[in-house]
Design an enzyme around this catalytic site. Sequence first.
Site, PDB file in Angstrom:
ATOM      1  N   ASN A 250       0.843  -1.206   0.000  1.00 34.63           N
ATOM      2  CA  ASN A 250       0.000   0.000   0.000  1.00 34.63           C
ATOM      3  C   ASN A 250       0.872   1.249   0.000  1.00 34.63           C
ATOM      4  O   ASN A 250       0.566   2.254  -0.643  1.00 34.63           O
ATOM      5  CB  ASN A 250      -0.906   0.039   1.233  1.00 34.63           C
ATOM      6  CG  ASN A 250      -2.075  -0.924   1.116  1.00 34.63           C
ATOM      7  OD1 ASN A 250      -2.375  -1.414   0.026  1.00 34.63           O
ATOM      8  ND2 ASN A 250      -2.719  -1.216   2.237  1.00 34.63           N
ATOM      9  N   GLU A 373       3.522  -3.567  -8.730  1.00 34.71           N
ATOM     10  CA  GLU A 373       2.916  -3.153  -7.447  1.00 34.71           C
ATOM     11  C   GLU A 373       1.408  -2.934  -7.585  1.00 34.71           C
ATOM     12  O   GLU A 373       0.853  -1.983  -7.054  1.00 34.71           O
ATOM     13  CB  GLU A 373       3.643  -1.945  -6.862  1.00 34.71           C
ATOM     14  CG  GLU A 373       5.084  -2.301  -6.528  1.00 34.71           C
ATOM     15  CD  GLU A 373       5.707  -1.451  -5.463  1.00 34.71           C
ATOM     16  OE1 GLU A 373       4.987  -0.925  -4.608  1.00 34.71           O
ATOM     17  OE2 GLU A 373       6.944  -1.337  -5.484  1.00 34.71           O
TER      18      GLU A 373
HETATM   19  C1  LIG Z   1       9.631  -5.229 -14.352  1.00 35.98           C
HETATM   20  C2  LIG Z   1       8.856  -5.886 -13.271  1.00 35.98           C
HETATM   21  C3  LIG Z   1       9.305  -5.801 -11.963  1.00 35.98           C
HETATM   22  C4  LIG Z   1       8.608  -6.443 -10.930  1.00 35.98           C
HETATM   23  N1  LIG Z   1       9.100  -6.409  -9.653  1.00 35.98           N
HETATM   24  C5  LIG Z   1       8.514  -7.181  -8.678  1.00 35.98           C
HETATM   25  C6  LIG Z   1       9.108  -7.317  -7.389  1.00 35.98           C
HETATM   26  O1  LIG Z   1      10.154  -6.718  -7.087  1.00 35.98           O
HETATM   27  N2  LIG Z   1       8.515  -8.135  -6.492  1.00 35.98           N
HETATM   28  C7  LIG Z   1       7.386  -8.825  -6.767  1.00 35.98           C
HETATM   29  O2  LIG Z   1       6.902  -9.568  -5.903  1.00 35.98           O
HETATM   30  N3  LIG Z   1       6.775  -8.711  -7.984  1.00 35.98           N
HETATM   31  C8  LIG Z   1       7.326  -7.916  -8.947  1.00 35.98           C
HETATM   32  N4  LIG Z   1       6.743  -7.808 -10.199  1.00 35.98           N
HETATM   33  C9  LIG Z   1       5.522  -8.534 -10.461  1.00 35.98           C
HETATM   34  C10 LIG Z   1       4.326  -7.605 -10.652  1.00 35.98           C
HETATM   35  O3  LIG Z   1       3.950  -7.070  -9.423  1.00 35.98           O
HETATM   36  C11 LIG Z   1       3.231  -8.415 -11.344  1.00 35.98           C
HETATM   37  O4  LIG Z   1       3.643  -8.601 -12.688  1.00 35.98           O
HETATM   38  C12 LIG Z   1       1.890  -7.721 -11.283  1.00 35.98           C
HETATM   39  O5  LIG Z   1       1.398  -7.743  -9.972  1.00 35.98           O
HETATM   40  C13 LIG Z   1       0.864  -8.372 -12.214  1.00 35.98           C
HETATM   41  O6  LIG Z   1       0.830  -9.743 -12.048  1.00 35.98           O
HETATM   42  P1  LIG Z   1       0.883 -10.699 -13.337  1.00 35.98           P
HETATM   43  O7  LIG Z   1       2.071 -10.271 -14.131  1.00 35.98           O
HETATM   44  O8  LIG Z   1       0.840 -12.098 -12.867  1.00 35.98           O
HETATM   45  O9  LIG Z   1      -0.394 -10.334 -14.167  1.00 35.98           O
HETATM   46  P2  LIG Z   1      -1.917 -10.927 -13.935  1.00 35.98           P
HETATM   47  O10 LIG Z   1      -2.259 -10.874 -12.480  1.00 35.98           O
HETATM   48  O11 LIG Z   1      -1.963 -12.247 -14.617  1.00 35.98           O
HETATM   49  O12 LIG Z   1      -2.743  -9.865 -14.708  1.00 35.98           O
HETATM   50  C14 LIG Z   1      -2.916  -9.879 -16.137  1.00 35.98           C
HETATM   51  C15 LIG Z   1      -4.025  -8.884 -16.477  1.00 35.98           C
HETATM   52  O13 LIG Z   1      -5.246  -9.293 -15.857  1.00 35.98           O
HETATM   53  C16 LIG Z   1      -5.787  -8.227 -15.128  1.00 35.98           C
HETATM   54  N5  LIG Z   1      -6.461  -8.732 -13.916  1.00 35.98           N
HETATM   55  C17 LIG Z   1      -6.040  -9.691 -13.062  1.00 35.98           C
HETATM   56  N6  LIG Z   1      -6.920  -9.857 -12.069  1.00 35.98           N
HETATM   57  C18 LIG Z   1      -7.921  -8.979 -12.298  1.00 35.98           C
HETATM   58  C19 LIG Z   1      -9.129  -8.674 -11.630  1.00 35.98           C
HETATM   59  N7  LIG Z   1      -9.484  -9.268 -10.491  1.00 35.98           N
HETATM   60  N8  LIG Z   1      -9.940  -7.723 -12.164  1.00 35.98           N
HETATM   61  C20 LIG Z   1      -9.609  -7.093 -13.314  1.00 35.98           C
HETATM   62  N9  LIG Z   1      -8.472  -7.338 -13.975  1.00 35.98           N
HETATM   63  C21 LIG Z   1      -7.645  -8.276 -13.494  1.00 35.98           C
HETATM   64  C22 LIG Z   1      -4.580  -7.358 -14.732  1.00 35.98           C
HETATM   65  O14 LIG Z   1      -4.974  -6.029 -14.450  1.00 35.98           O
HETATM   66  C23 LIG Z   1      -3.720  -7.473 -15.979  1.00 35.98           C
HETATM   67  O15 LIG Z   1      -4.135  -6.522 -16.917  1.00 35.98           O
HETATM   68  C24 LIG Z   1       7.419  -7.141 -11.224  1.00 35.98           C
HETATM   69  C25 LIG Z   1       6.962  -7.207 -12.555  1.00 35.98           C
HETATM   70  C26 LIG Z   1       7.677  -6.611 -13.564  1.00 35.98           C
HETATM   71  C27 LIG Z   1       7.175  -6.745 -14.977  1.00 35.98           C
END
Ligand SMILES: Cc1cc2nc3c(=O)[nH]c(=O)nc-3n(C[C@H](O)[C@H](O)[C@H](O)COP(=O)(O)OP(=O)(O)OC[C@H]3O[C@@H](n4cnc5c(N)ncnc54)[C@H](O)[C@@H]3O)c2cc1C
Length: 392
Positions: A250, A373
């Site tokens: 948050n 985030e």
């Molecule tokens: C460069 C980079 C750095 C990062 N650094 C960190 C880090 O240091 N530590 C860490 O823990 N993580 C890190 N992350 C991970 C990042 O936080 C996740 O990629 C992000 O939370 C999205 O998760 P996902 O990629 O699995 O996408 P998904 O959760 O699969 O989402 C895919 C799409 O579906 C949509 N979606 C999913 N659920 C819903 C819902 N309930 N309602 C509407 N839409 C939805 C999302 O908005 C998105 O558009 C990093 C990612 C990147 C790319």
Amino acid sequence: MSTPSEAPPRPPLTHLADDETLLRDTVRAFAREQVAPVVREMDERGTFSAPLLRQLFDLGVMGIEIPEAHGGAGGRFFHAVLVVEELSRVDPSVGVLVDVQNTLVVNALVKWGSPELQARVLPGLAADRVGAYALSEAASGSDAFALTTRAREDGDHFVIDGRKLWITNGNEADVFVVFATVDPDAGYRGITAFIIDRGTAGFSVGKKEDKLGIRASSTCELIFEACRVPRTAVVGEVGKGYKVAIETLNEGRIGIGAQMLGLADGALGHAVRYTQERRQFGKAIADFQGVQFQLARAATEIEAARLLVYNAARLRDAGAPFLQEAAMCKIFASEVAERTASLAVNLFGGYGFVKDYPVEKLYRDAKIGQIYEGTSNLQLQTIAKGLLGPRR
Ligand SMILES: Cc1cc2nc3c(=O)[nH]c(=O)nc-3n(C[C@H](O)[C@H](O)[C@H](O)COP(=O)(O)OP(=O)(O)OC[C@H]3O[C@@H](n4cnc5c(N)ncnc54)[C@H](O)[C@@H]3O)c2cc1C
């Protein structure tokens, strides 16, 4: 009508106190003199400059909220926001390295770490050790608490197995905040946060991602195979890691708001300078009202983003609720960053599309603000919950 308050007038949100002005100016000069010369090379190589990393520690911006007794700056969250904004005006990759260190790793430890854990880890984070924050996995991103990395109790130790994905600072970090579940059947109530040091047997850093933007910021897989950590490595309480994650994220997303604010301001600065130099039809392109109005609109959006980011950060420091404000500042600042960087590319014309000028990089860097985030949809979910939840 109420009588004039006896309380001292509240300073405007964007009015900086003397310590804040000094910090902003110091970091601004550092970014100009030390970061700017290495931005392009770091982006092309996809690596973070080791000397620059050392300089960030020397500057004192890697342990902003670490108490002075542990070697930190004893500052406030707002200071971290200012630092991230200033660094990101020049390079959002540098901004996010410092952001994760302060708003996630240090933050989690200062708020939740036992005195023993703090004494063991915080001095290193202030001096020369980079931190990373590992929540996401291949199959659990937005649905973060569906994580499957497992921590099995074994006497006064836990044995950790699983993989983390997308971990910022994975390449540089020595200290990792890692979330695992002690009981998959317990859902989020099994989640527990651990501090795991690089070099611990059974822990390795895997593949580094090849990314669209923020290429100097490393994003890595983490692998845990029968990795034994002592019970004293637990951050907070066993089964309460979900609270650590929710509360730090948050706050962390205000830092991403600051990163995107800085990026937008940096892009606008480039556009303002370039449009005053570039001549077409016998005059500077900034003399065309069509160009002026585009710049003016971007400046207005950036000011609005700054108000949202600073307000969320100042609410956090005041101990007031800030959940909605943090979500709003992140989604808004990240959209403003994308729009402003896109405008800057347009105003540079063909020069905006090539790597000799800085704006194409900022355009690529802007995209991540809507993903990590908490994606923009997840921010909207938080804002909608506040709107439609129990009557305010
Ligand atoms: C460069 C980079 C750095 C990062 N650094 C960190 C880090 O240091 N530590 C860490 O823990 N993580 C890190 N992350 C991970 C990042 O936080 C996740 O990629 C992000 O939370 C999205 O998760 P996902 O990629 O699995 O996408 P998904 O959760 O699969 O989402 C895919 C799409 O579906 C949509 N979606 C999913 N659920 C819903 C819902 N309930 N309602 C509407 N839409 C939805 C999302 O908005 C998105 O558009 C990093 C990612 C990147 C790319």
